[in-house]
Motif scaffolding. Sequence first.
Motif, PDB file in Angstrom:
ATOM      1  N   ARG A 231     -89.387 -59.809 -79.104  1.00  0.00           N
ATOM      2  CA  ARG A 231     -88.652 -60.638 -78.125  1.00  0.00           C
ATOM      3  C   ARG A 231     -89.521 -61.730 -77.531  1.00  0.00           C
ATOM      4  NH1 ARG A 231     -86.223 -56.408 -79.443  1.00  0.00           N
ATOM      5  NH2 ARG A 231     -83.999 -56.062 -79.106  1.00  0.00           N
ATOM      6  N   VAL A 232     -90.808 -61.455 -77.403  1.00  0.00           N
ATOM      7  CA  VAL A 232     -91.714 -62.491 -76.900  1.00  0.00           C
ATOM      8  C   VAL A 232     -92.058 -63.468 -78.034  1.00  0.00           C
ATOM      9  CG1 VAL A 232     -94.011 -62.939 -75.929  1.00  0.00           C
ATOM     10  CG2 VAL A 232     -92.671 -60.985 -75.111  1.00  0.00           C
TER      11      VAL A 232
ATOM     12  N   ASP B 285     -85.056 -57.007 -88.197  1.00  0.00           N
ATOM     13  CA  ASP B 285     -84.644 -58.082 -87.273  1.00  0.00           C
ATOM     14  C   ASP B 285     -84.698 -57.633 -85.823  1.00  0.00           C
ATOM     15  OD1 ASP B 285     -84.271 -59.903 -89.242  1.00  0.00           O
ATOM     16  OD2 ASP B 285     -82.092 -59.660 -89.368  1.00  0.00           O
ATOM     17  N   ASN B 286     -85.579 -56.702 -85.512  1.00  0.00           N
ATOM     18  CA  ASN B 286     -85.580 -56.141 -84.159  1.00  0.00           C
ATOM     19  C   ASN B 286     -86.961 -55.787 -83.623  1.00  0.00           C
ATOM     20  OD1 ASN B 286     -84.250 -55.108 -81.804  1.00  0.00           O
ATOM     21  ND2 ASN B 286     -84.716 -53.058 -82.562  1.00  0.00           N
ATOM     22  N   GLU B 287     -87.927 -55.599 -84.512  1.00  0.00           N
ATOM     23  CA  GLU B 287     -89.238 -55.167 -84.025  1.00  0.00           C
ATOM     24  C   GLU B 287     -90.388 -55.820 -84.781  1.00  0.00           C
ATOM     25  OE1 GLU B 287     -88.602 -50.549 -83.547  1.00  0.00           O
ATOM     26  OE2 GLU B 287     -89.170 -51.003 -85.608  1.00  0.00           O
ATOM     27  N   ILE B 288     -91.525 -55.876 -84.118  1.00  0.00           N
ATOM     28  CA  ILE B 288     -92.787 -56.241 -84.762  1.00  0.00           C
ATOM     29  C   ILE B 288     -93.749 -55.095 -84.439  1.00  0.00           C
ATOM     30  CG2 ILE B 288     -94.678 -57.914 -84.902  1.00  0.00           C
ATOM     31  CD1 ILE B 288     -92.694 -60.053 -83.907  1.00  0.00           C
ATOM     32  N   PRO B 289     -93.799 -54.086 -85.311  1.00  0.00           N
ATOM     33  CA  PRO B 289     -94.602 -52.894 -85.004  1.00  0.00           C
ATOM     34  C   PRO B 289     -96.100 -53.177 -84.957  1.00  0.00           C
ATOM     35  CG  PRO B 289     -93.010 -52.439 -86.760  1.00  0.00           C
ATOM     36  CD  PRO B 289     -93.005 -53.923 -86.552  1.00  0.00           C
ATOM     37  N   GLN B 290     -96.567 -54.123 -85.775  1.00  0.00           N
ATOM     38  CA  GLN B 290     -98.009 -54.341 -85.840  1.00  0.00           C
ATOM     39  C   GLN B 290     -98.488 -55.271 -84.727  1.00  0.00           C
ATOM     40  OE1 GLN B 290     -99.435 -56.331 -89.375  1.00  0.00           O
ATOM     41  NE2 GLN B 290    -101.538 -56.280 -88.589  1.00  0.00           N
TER      42      GLN B 290
END
Lengths: 161, 272
Positions: free
Chosen positions: A104-105, A39-44
């Motif tokens: 976040r975007v 619930d905090n990042e989109i690594p790809q």
Amino acid sequence: MLKQKSLAKLLPLTVAAAGFFATAAVADVAPSDVVIVDDNEIPQALTDTAGDAAKGRELAVNRKKGNCLACHVMPIDEHGFHGEVGPSLWGVGGNYSAAELRLRVVNYKVLNEDVIMPAFYVNSNKMHRVLKKFEDKTLLSAQEVEDIVAYLQTLTEEQPD
Amino acid sequence: MKIKSLVISAATVALASTAYIGLSVAFDDDSHDWGDYQVEDRRSGYTYRSAETRALQDDEFENPGMVGVDHGAELWNIAEGSEGKACADCHGDASESMAKVGATYPKFNAASSKPINVEQRINLCRVENMGAEPFKYESGEMLNMTAFVKNQSLGEPVNVVIDGEMAPFFEKGKEFYYERRGQLDMACSHCHEDNEGNMIRADHLSQGQINGFPTYRFKWQKLGSVHRRFRGCNKNIRATPYKYGSDEYVNLELYLTWRGRGLPIETPAVRN
């Protein structure tokens, strides 16, 4: 005669379908396929092409694109009237990773469901009473998200007092 | 008359541009005494505008919306329709018969079992009592007549009934206010409750109070209804607007009128 007509009708469809598959082959991650971690990042990254920070800066100013300036103070001196709805974006490149910035975007509502900030990479079909011309769209393309993320990563300087 | 209004619009164009420059000066001071324009934490849009814009509203001769009010006053006396009656034939002197009326709408209408606003009350009168054609919602006649009627309540505190048979409509208006919509996925509350007082780029977000409608906006260069403002807001967030006079907008108007309870009627207000 009849056969010709139906062929003529089919032809543009076939071309369109070929075009569709051609863009699909570029392998942008579709909004519904974005993988959110913790619930905090989109690594790809959403595309194969690295984000262009200079383009990202333009998108952040553009009122019909990111329009980040509407709500955030940013290190963009040549434009006045920075908004004060959201926090300052000075220093976000140092405080957040690319994966965190991307989430976040793409959709800040993952972090705060009440937030005013629009989700820039969620299909508008999920929203209520969208104007017809904006139906079935995202606010930014996958590449535009990557460009903005690349730009935000350059914002490492903290705001001077 | 024509020359006068031309001069006024030239002046307002000039003011509209200077208002932008003076924007952040006038209102960041929470301790400022806004007099009647603030009731508890409720602040009229007047208090978010520049000193020049406020002065223009306050001057009944320079206020560009007064041209419409004057036209409404003329319409008040003109007989129309199959009954050959003017508003004045039944209602007499508007300064007496319409005093305070504008501060109490939207009101429940028994015949249609729902609330109606001043525009709709005027058209009911036209159709049922005058045998005349209804005004088109955003027409000059409708705006000017509405502005004239509401102007009779100038300074009168907004006071709208929300209980009893009005309650379900009030609740619907409230729901609308907090419901996200459009591609930007925002509710009214995100800007006008959560961020009231903040700058959104060059615009100073107000509480979205509606006690000054019909309002003269520099952007419009004329009077406009509150439903026109709703439609503009909805389109800004890329949402499909509702129709002028729709139940959804009347319910929202009711709810917003209540949010501004106690604020003075300012019609015709002057805004950016």
